[in-house]
Structure formats: C-alpha cells, structure tokens
Scaffold this motif. Structure first.
Motif, PDB file in Angstrom:
ATOM      1  N   THR A  50       0.871  -1.089  -0.025  1.00 51.06           N
ATOM      2  CA  THR A  50      -0.077  -0.293   0.289  1.00 51.06           C
ATOM      3  C   THR A  50       0.909   1.180   0.173  1.00 51.06           C
ATOM      4  O   THR A  50       2.090   1.278   0.634  1.00 51.06           O
ATOM      5  CB  THR A  50      -1.019  -0.160   1.197  1.00 51.06           C
ATOM      6  OG1 THR A  50      -0.099  -0.559   1.855  1.00 51.06           O
ATOM      7  CG2 THR A  50      -1.957  -0.931   1.430  1.00 51.06           C
ATOM      8  N   ASP A  51       0.323   2.633  -0.961  1.00 51.95           N
ATOM      9  CA  ASP A  51       1.074   3.906  -0.692  1.00 51.95           C
ATOM     10  C   ASP A  51       1.171   4.259   0.868  1.00 51.95           C
ATOM     11  O   ASP A  51       0.908   4.473   1.461  1.00 51.95           O
ATOM     12  CB  ASP A  51       0.094   4.229  -1.387  1.00 51.95           C
ATOM     13  CG  ASP A  51       0.663   6.376  -1.894  1.00 51.95           C
ATOM     14  OD1 ASP A  51       0.506   7.147  -2.135  1.00 51.95           O
ATOM     15  OD2 ASP A  51       2.584   5.436  -2.161  1.00 51.95           O
ATOM     16  N   THR A  53       1.527   7.320   1.817  1.00 55.36           N
ATOM     17  CA  THR A  53       0.348   8.030   2.237  1.00 55.36           C
ATOM     18  C   THR A  53      -0.580   7.714   2.731  1.00 55.36           C
ATOM     19  O   THR A  53      -1.173   7.996   3.572  1.00 55.36           O
ATOM     20  CB  THR A  53       0.361   8.818   0.764  1.00 55.36           C
ATOM     21  OG1 THR A  53      -0.487   8.207  -0.148  1.00 55.36           O
ATOM     22  CG2 THR A  53       2.134   9.925   0.282  1.00 55.36           C
ATOM     23  N   ASN A  54      -1.344   6.429   2.297  1.00 57.39           N
ATOM     24  CA  ASN A  54      -2.209   5.535   3.288  1.00 57.39           C
ATOM     25  C   ASN A  54      -2.422   5.324   4.023  1.00 57.39           C
ATOM     26  O   ASN A  54      -3.382   4.916   4.373  1.00 57.39           O
ATOM     27  CB  ASN A  54      -2.958   4.418   1.652  1.00 57.39           C
ATOM     28  CG  ASN A  54      -4.296   4.660   1.957  1.00 57.39           C
ATOM     29  OD1 ASN A  54      -5.088   5.720   2.330  1.00 57.39           O
ATOM     30  ND2 ASN A  54      -4.480   3.670   0.729  1.00 57.39           N
ATOM     31  N   VAL A  57      -3.831   5.786   7.361  1.00 56.96           N
ATOM     32  CA  VAL A  57      -5.265   5.841   7.945  1.00 56.96           C
ATOM     33  C   VAL A  57      -5.760   4.141   7.449  1.00 56.96           C
ATOM     34  O   VAL A  57      -6.378   3.821   8.435  1.00 56.96           O
ATOM     35  CB  VAL A  57      -6.628   6.673   5.851  1.00 56.96           C
ATOM     36  CG1 VAL A  57      -8.025   5.874   5.659  1.00 56.96           C
ATOM     37  CG2 VAL A  57      -5.631   7.613   5.993  1.00 56.96           C
ATOM     38  N   MET A  58      -4.523   3.078   6.951  1.00 54.95           N
ATOM     39  CA  MET A  58      -5.195   2.109   7.387  1.00 54.95           C
ATOM     40  C   MET A  58      -4.786   1.294   8.658  1.00 54.95           C
ATOM     41  O   MET A  58      -5.205   0.190   8.757  1.00 54.95           O
ATOM     42  CB  MET A  58      -3.912   0.918   6.313  1.00 54.95           C
ATOM     43  CG  MET A  58      -4.475   1.183   4.755  1.00 54.95           C
ATOM     44  SD  MET A  58      -6.115   1.205   4.529  1.00 54.95           S
ATOM     45  CE  MET A  58      -6.688  -0.508   4.320  1.00 54.95           C
TER      46      MET A  58
END
Length: 65
Positions: A50-51, A53-54, A57-58
């Motif tokens: 996953t990126d 930047t994400n 949130v994850m």
C-alpha cells in the motif's frame, strides 16, 4: 476503555509484512482477462504494497494487524 474494533472487510484484504508495511493484492484480475496481455496478468499475480501516504489511515482501520 474498550478494545478498538478491526474493520473486518479490510482485515481480509491486507496483511502486514515483517517490517510493518501493508501488503495487498492487485485489482483487475477477476474477469475480462482475454484482452489483457500475458505479461500484465503475470504482474497482477504478485502482491503490492500500500502507498505510504495511505498507511496511517489503514493503521487506524486495522489496529491489531
């Protein structure tokens, strides 16, 4: 204070690596495979990260994974 709840839909789609990064599967590999090249289908088999930047949130959605 009660425990935080894990979003089960996300828990089924993501796994953590040893270093704490989130691993996911590629999209676009379920159907309509005839028009996709063999190379593209082969690359879609491999997991992706996953990126970054994400990731924060994850981590909120998946507190115990």
């Amino acid at each position: 204070m009660p425990k935080m709840k894990t979003k089960k839909a996300a828990a089924k789609r993501f796994k953590t690596t040893g270093t704490g990064k989130l691993k996911r599967n590629h999209a676009n590999r379920r159907h309509i495979l005839t028009k996709k090249t063999t190379k593209r289908k082969r690359l879609l088999r491999k997991p992706a990260m996953t990126d970054r930047t994400n990731a924060p949130v994850m981590k909120k959605i998946l507190p115990y994974i």
